[in-house]
Design a protein around this motif. Structure first.
Motif, short mmCIF file in Angstrom:
data_model
loop_
_atom_site.label_atom_id
_atom_site.label_comp_id
_atom_site.label_asym_id
_atom_site.label_seq_id
_atom_site.Cartn_x
_atom_site.Cartn_y
_atom_site.Cartn_z
N ARG A 100 1.03 -0.89 -0.23
CA ARG A 100 -0.23 -0.22 0.41
C ARG A 100 0.70 1.40 0.32
N ARG A 101 0.44 2.51 -0.40
CA ARG A 101 0.75 3.58 -0.02
C ARG A 101 1.88 3.91 1.33
N ASP A 102 0.79 3.50 2.48
CA ASP A 102 2.05 3.70 3.37
C ASP A 102 3.05 2.44 3.47
N GLY A 103 2.90 1.81 2.72
CA GLY A 103 3.94 0.34 3.21
C GLY A 103 4.07 -0.37 3.64
N SER A 104 2.33 -0.44 4.04
CA SER A 104 2.46 -2.15 4.58
C SER A 104 1.81 -3.09 3.62
N PRO A 105 2.28 -4.18 3.76
CA PRO A 105 2.23 -5.45 2.17
C PRO A 105 0.85 -5.93 2.46
N HIS A 106 0.05 -6.83 1.54
CA HIS A 106 -1.58 -7.28 1.78
C HIS A 106 -1.03 -8.34 0.29
N TRP A 107 -1.83 -9.22 0.68
CA TRP A 107 -1.89 -10.42 -0.16
C TRP A 107 -2.75 -9.98 -1.62
N VAL A 108 -2.94 -10.25 -2.59
CA VAL A 108 -3.91 -9.90 -3.62
C VAL A 108 -3.68 -11.48 -4.86
N LEU A 109 -5.20 -11.11 -5.37
CA LEU A 109 -4.78 -12.08 -6.68
C LEU A 109 -5.09 -11.15 -7.93
N VAL A 129 -7.45 -6.53 -11.97
CA VAL A 129 -8.05 -6.99 -10.93
C VAL A 129 -7.63 -7.57 -10.24
N GLN A 130 -7.25 -6.31 -8.87
CA GLN A 130 -7.20 -6.65 -7.40
C GLN A 130 -7.61 -7.50 -6.64
N VAL A 131 -7.58 -8.86 -6.21
CA VAL A 131 -8.63 -9.26 -5.22
C VAL A 131 -8.05 -9.46 -4.29
N PRO A 132 -8.18 -9.02 -3.35
CA PRO A 132 -7.61 -8.80 -1.66
C PRO A 132 -7.52 -11.06 -0.68
N ILE A 133 -6.85 -11.35 -0.90
CA ILE A 133 -6.68 -12.67 -0.35
C ILE A 133 -7.19 -12.87 1.33
N ALA A 134 -8.01 -13.00 1.89
CA ALA A 134 -8.07 -12.97 3.32
C ALA A 134 -6.26 -13.97 4.13
N PRO A 135 -5.93 -13.80 5.12
CA PRO A 135 -5.30 -14.81 5.23
C PRO A 135 -5.37 -16.56 6.40
N ALA A 136 -5.41 -17.14 6.00
CA ALA A 136 -5.04 -18.46 5.93
C ALA A 136 -5.62 -18.63 7.58
N SER A 137 -7.01 -19.33 8.36
CA SER A 137 -7.15 -19.83 9.75
C SER A 137 -5.83 -20.67 10.36
N SER A 138 -5.05 -19.96 10.80
CA SER A 138 -4.28 -21.44 11.65
C SER A 138 -3.76 -21.22 12.66
N GLU A 190 3.58 -13.78 4.52
CA GLU A 190 3.26 -15.67 4.39
C GLU A 190 2.76 -15.72 3.97
N PRO A 191 2.87 -16.10 2.28
CA PRO A 191 2.06 -16.78 1.32
C PRO A 191 1.10 -17.09 1.33
N ARG A 192 0.36 -16.58 0.83
CA ARG A 192 -1.30 -17.03 0.86
C ARG A 192 -1.53 -17.69 -0.73
N ILE A 193 -2.85 -18.13 -0.46
CA ILE A 193 -3.32 -19.41 -1.82
C ILE A 193 -4.82 -18.56 -1.73
N ALA A 194 -5.11 -18.41 -3.04
CA ALA A 194 -6.44 -17.45 -3.55
C ALA A 194 -7.04 -18.92 -3.41
N SER A 195 -8.48 -18.88 -3.26
CA SER A 195 -9.72 -19.90 -3.11
C SER A 195 -9.96 -19.99 -4.80
N GLY A 196 -11.23 -21.08 -4.49
CA GLY A 196 -11.87 -20.66 -5.85
C GLY A 196 -12.92 -19.36 -6.32
N HIS A 306 -23.57 -19.88 -8.64
CA HIS A 306 -23.57 -21.61 -9.20
C HIS A 306 -22.00 -22.01 -9.23
N ILE A 307 -21.98 -21.34 -10.41
CA ILE A 307 -20.27 -22.00 -10.67
C ILE A 307 -19.61 -22.37 -9.82
N CYS A 308 -19.39 -20.83 -8.41
CA CYS A 308 -18.60 -21.21 -7.92
C CYS A 308 -18.20 -22.12 -6.30
#
Length: 393
Positions: A100-109, A129-138, A190-196, A306-308
């Motif tokens: 982001r502009r403030d220097g903070s990192p974020h994962w996107v698809l 197009v940028q879709v934010p990827i939420a962190p996985a629950s761990s 931490e690497p994130r994986i985009a969901s379907g 429905h496709i999703c």
């Protein structure tokens, strides 16, 4: 500065009419458009959602290269993949760490797609197009971590409230919060994986944008489309599968959701007769080429949901033929699974509700289900023997 903004805006208004900017401003989602013909391949449009997601005011993005979102921990291989897709003029999806502009990192698809001139195949723009990827629950790795820090999606929805902007590279000045901010940065990296559903959201947003660009490009006569309408790069179905599908008399197409932009890989003769298109014109294209100004966006969203979920659905939709005439489409969309139970295709069975049909005493819905069943039998029987694609594929 105003002259430069007008020059960048003309990249869109000269091709899609003066009103396209207002229409794009109404679309939800985080996206931008770039012009590869201009020096530096600059951003010529940035959505409100992108400003909310990144913290950059829209005027600050215009004229800059999209690499400004990259930073120290951005994966070089992911960047190389994007550059290769641009050079090859093809669609591309990748999970990538942006800043982001403030220097903070974020994962996107990141969903990248070229915008083609329909007549000669030239690339006019690139859509990103940028879709934010939420962190996985761990919880085992982060005991006691508060679940609230999954707010990337909230940023995408919060289009009315832009994050406080500060220069890239500045540190967090609140010493009491510095430890927490450091932890958040590490979690974000931490690497994130985009969901379907992330991928479907990216495609749905891209579909809306292409529909808008296509509609307004018709006003200038410079019609655009999301891909060169040919079958280059589309896997060829085996002759056995083509023969089996050719016996089915209903109007339908098969699409492959595992390929970028879910292209059509088979179209029946009845579908060609219904729409007026030739097979060569539609193989490799997304089904949205049937949509137009009167097509319901809500119904299209319902189909995407429905496709999703890999579920079947039946909807009523206003679609358009090649000559511009409309027809009331009773559309049934269903996943088609192979012999191992995985979704191989989606079948789209179209029925013109205003035309006369002989259903042999069946309801229209049951008639469509007959086509789905026939396609399912053909795909399952041939997938068991590995005969879905040509051997050379």
């Amino acid at each position: 500065m105003e002259g430069e903004e007008r020059r960048l805006a003309a990249s869109l208004t000269a091709r899609y009419s003066e009103w396209v900017l207002e229409e794009l401003d109404e679309l939800r989602g985080s996206f931008l458009l770039t012009d590869p013909a201009m020096p530096g391949h600059p951003i010529v449009y940035a959505s409100r959602g992108l400003a909310a997601l990144t913290g950059y005011p829209r005027r600050e993005l215009l004229g800059r290269n999209a690499r400004l979102f990259q930073g120290a921990a951005t994966d070089r291989a992911a960047v190389s993949g994007v550059r290769e897709a641009v050079r090859a003029q093809r669609a591309h999806q990748v999970a990538i760490l942006n800043y982001r502009r403030d220097g903070s990192p974020h994962w996107v698809l990141l969903h990248l797609a070229p915008v083609f001139h329909a007549a000669d195949g030239r690339v006019l723009h690139f859509l990103a197009v940028q879709v934010p990827i939420a962190p996985a629950s761990s919880p085992r790795r982060h005991p006691g971590r508060p679940p609230a820090f999954a707010a990337c999606r909230e940023e995408a929805r919060g289009e009315e409230e832009l994050p406080c902007a500060s220069h890239v590279g500045e540190v967090f000045v609140d010493i009491d919060k510095r430890g927490m901010e450091t932890r958040r940065r590490l979690e974000a990296e931490e690497p994130r994986i985009a969901s379907g559903c992330d991928k479907e959201m990216a495609l749905s947003t891209a579909n809306s944008i292409f529909s808008t660009l296509n509609r307004y490009s018709k006003l200038t006569g410079l019609v655009v489309c999301e891909r060169r309408c040919d079958s280059v790069g589309i896997p060829a179905l085996s002759s056995s599968l083509n023969l089996s599908l050719g016996r089915i008399k209903q109007s339908f197409v098969l699409t492959d959701r595992h390929l970028p932009d879910m292209p059509i890989v088979y179209a029946s003769d009845a579908f060609l007769s219904l729409t007026g298109y030739s097979r060569e014109e539609i193989l490799g294209c997304n089904c949205r080429f049937l949509n137009g100004p009167g097509t319901s966006a809500e119904v299209l969203e319902e189909i995407n949901r429905h496709i999703c979920r890999e579920e079947a659905c039946t909807v009523h939709l206003l679609n358009y033929r090649k000559d511009g005439s409309t027809f009331r489409d009773l559309l049934h969309v269903s996943p088609i699974r192979n012999s191992s139970g995985k979704v191989a295709f989606h079948v789209w069975v179209h029925l013109d509700e205003s035309a006369k049909h002989d259903f042999s005493g069946l309801t229209p819905e049951v008639w469509q289900l007959g086509a789905v069943g026939a396609v399912r039998v053909a795909v399952r029987s041939l997938s068991a023997s590995g005969s879905l694609l040509r051997p050379s594929q």
